[in-house]
Design a protein around this motif. Sequence first.
Motif, mmCIF file in Angstrom:
data_model
loop_
_atom_site.group_PDB
_atom_site.id
_atom_site.type_symbol
_atom_site.label_atom_id
_atom_site.label_comp_id
_atom_site.label_asym_id
_atom_site.label_seq_id
_atom_site.Cartn_x
_atom_site.Cartn_y
_atom_site.Cartn_z
ATOM 1 N N ILE A 1 39.641 44.259 45.758
ATOM 2 C CA ILE A 1 39.948 43.779 47.045
ATOM 3 C C ILE A 1 40.001 42.270 46.994
ATOM 4 C CG2 ILE A 1 39.291 43.566 49.592
ATOM 5 C CD1 ILE A 1 38.462 46.602 49.289
ATOM 6 N N ASP A 2 38.704 41.893 46.328
ATOM 7 C CA ASP A 2 38.370 40.375 46.199
ATOM 8 C C ASP A 2 39.557 39.751 45.364
ATOM 9 O OD1 ASP A 2 36.658 40.072 48.088
ATOM 10 O OD2 ASP A 2 34.911 39.756 46.641
ATOM 11 N N GLU A 3 40.074 40.371 44.256
ATOM 12 C CA GLU A 3 40.859 39.769 43.328
ATOM 13 C C GLU A 3 42.313 39.365 43.753
ATOM 14 O OE1 GLU A 3 39.073 41.435 39.515
ATOM 15 O OE2 GLU A 3 40.726 42.497 40.275
ATOM 16 N N GLN A 4 42.605 39.942 45.175
ATOM 17 C CA GLN A 4 43.883 40.017 45.645
ATOM 18 C C GLN A 4 44.577 38.567 45.819
ATOM 19 O OE1 GLN A 4 45.192 43.957 47.996
ATOM 20 N NE2 GLN A 4 42.999 43.281 48.516
ATOM 21 N N PRO A 5 43.744 37.586 46.453
ATOM 22 C CA PRO A 5 44.194 36.130 46.500
ATOM 23 C C PRO A 5 45.044 35.545 45.160
ATOM 24 C CG PRO A 5 42.262 36.354 47.605
ATOM 25 C CD PRO A 5 42.332 37.512 47.003
ATOM 26 N N MET B 1 44.331 36.127 52.818
ATOM 27 C CA MET B 1 43.619 36.924 52.166
ATOM 28 C C MET B 1 41.927 36.781 51.867
ATOM 29 S SD MET B 1 46.116 38.761 49.352
ATOM 30 C CE MET B 1 47.189 40.003 49.520
ATOM 31 N N GLN B 2 42.006 35.431 51.507
ATOM 32 C CA GLN B 2 40.578 34.896 51.138
ATOM 33 C C GLN B 2 39.754 34.629 52.589
ATOM 34 O OE1 GLN B 2 39.631 33.985 47.676
ATOM 35 N NE2 GLN B 2 37.683 34.274 48.945
ATOM 36 N N ALA C 1 52.468 42.383 55.983
ATOM 37 C CA ALA C 1 51.570 43.574 55.355
ATOM 38 C C ALA C 1 50.768 43.236 54.300
ATOM 39 C CB ALA C 1 52.776 44.483 54.733
ATOM 40 N N LEU C 2 50.836 42.159 53.694
ATOM 41 C CA LEU C 2 50.130 41.480 52.671
ATOM 42 C C LEU C 2 48.861 41.219 53.288
ATOM 43 C CD1 LEU C 2 52.559 39.387 50.331
ATOM 44 C CD2 LEU C 2 51.463 41.522 49.816
ATOM 45 N N LEU C 3 48.557 40.942 54.370
ATOM 46 C CA LEU C 3 47.350 40.801 55.079
ATOM 47 C C LEU C 3 46.791 41.759 55.910
ATOM 48 C CD1 LEU C 3 48.010 36.930 56.258
ATOM 49 C CD2 LEU C 3 46.781 37.816 54.530
#
Length: 359
Positions: A13-17, A198-199, A324-326
């Motif tokens: 989840i954290d890697e998404q940015p 996202m971050q 959707a990405l957020l």
Amino acid sequence: DKGTYPFYMLKEIDEQPNVMRKLSQVYLNDAGNPVINEDLLATLKQADRLYIVAAGTSYHAGLVGAKLFESLANVPTEVHVSSEFAYNQPLLSAHPFFIFLTQSGETADSREVLLNVNEQKFPSLTITNVPNSTLSREATYTLLLHAGPEIAVASTKAYTAQIALEAILAKAIGMVDGQAAAKDFDVKQQLALVANGMQALVDEKDTFEALAKDALLHTPNAFYIGRGLDYDVSLETALKLKEISYVQAEGFASGELKHGTIALIEKDTPVIGIITQKNTAGLTRSNLQEVAARGAKTITIVTDDLAKPEDTIVLPAVDERMTALLSVVPGQLLAYYTSLNKGLDVDKPRNLAKSVTVE
Ligand code: F6R
């Protein structure tokens, strides 16, 4: 290696940015224009209809992608569940093009469709995270997601990577014949905004853990509702919740609730409304009031420009086609913390495998 993370899912989840930034680097030039195989674009341009075929979370990413292909490239797009399409192929258009979305590239249900498509000699593209995977080798073209290995059974960064790459590809198709919607869509800037947004969300983990404990930990069921893109995301966030926390969750088109399912609303049933689309924001808010009046515990996930003081989670503003990405991130974190606080094995939910190689 999960480093200091208790579970891979949280790491992913954290890697998404960074995945958003990576896709921007790989597929967009300095001017922000897509760099995509010319031959693939020429073939796509000959198609009169796109058929996205996928399973599970990848199917949900396809639902979002269809809206991007239609709005940015002006090409009619259908989305199908692989296991259904394989044995009940609908009537096709004269010049179909198939897009397979598959994180693993090994999903048997999707491969069965690809085998049929190859037999009928239709062109295809596999969008996958795994180079040289079966669906990558057997399709006409491949685009890689560059999300890095996804280990947790519940897919997170592959979903957002699929949507980001669909946005880039949709712009690329629209740019071939200079369509205004594609030209005006600054996908590079949008992905940068999404990465920052996202971050900001993943930096608020305590908020999501508290919310999960309050609303989801002790409930047997829950609903995610929305319209349009928000409905697509509600399907994905409901799937996340059910597969790792075993809460029976459903994603609903918010207008459909009153056509039957509202009968299930009791005191404290969680109903999470996703509101990122201007044209339907008011309608979904009314639907939330209807369930609140019947005792539901309502939570809202709303973009900044549509937010009201009473909203629960406010998302940074991005282009309406990219929300959707957020909006999915709070759902990923709510599912994670529900599972974690139930003491479950977040990364390896019961009865599930990471890649499903049987039909
Ligand atoms: C849910 C999940 C599954 C997969 C589905 C398709 O979190 O991971 O629903 O999305 O099994 O897998 P791929 O994308 O590998 O074809």
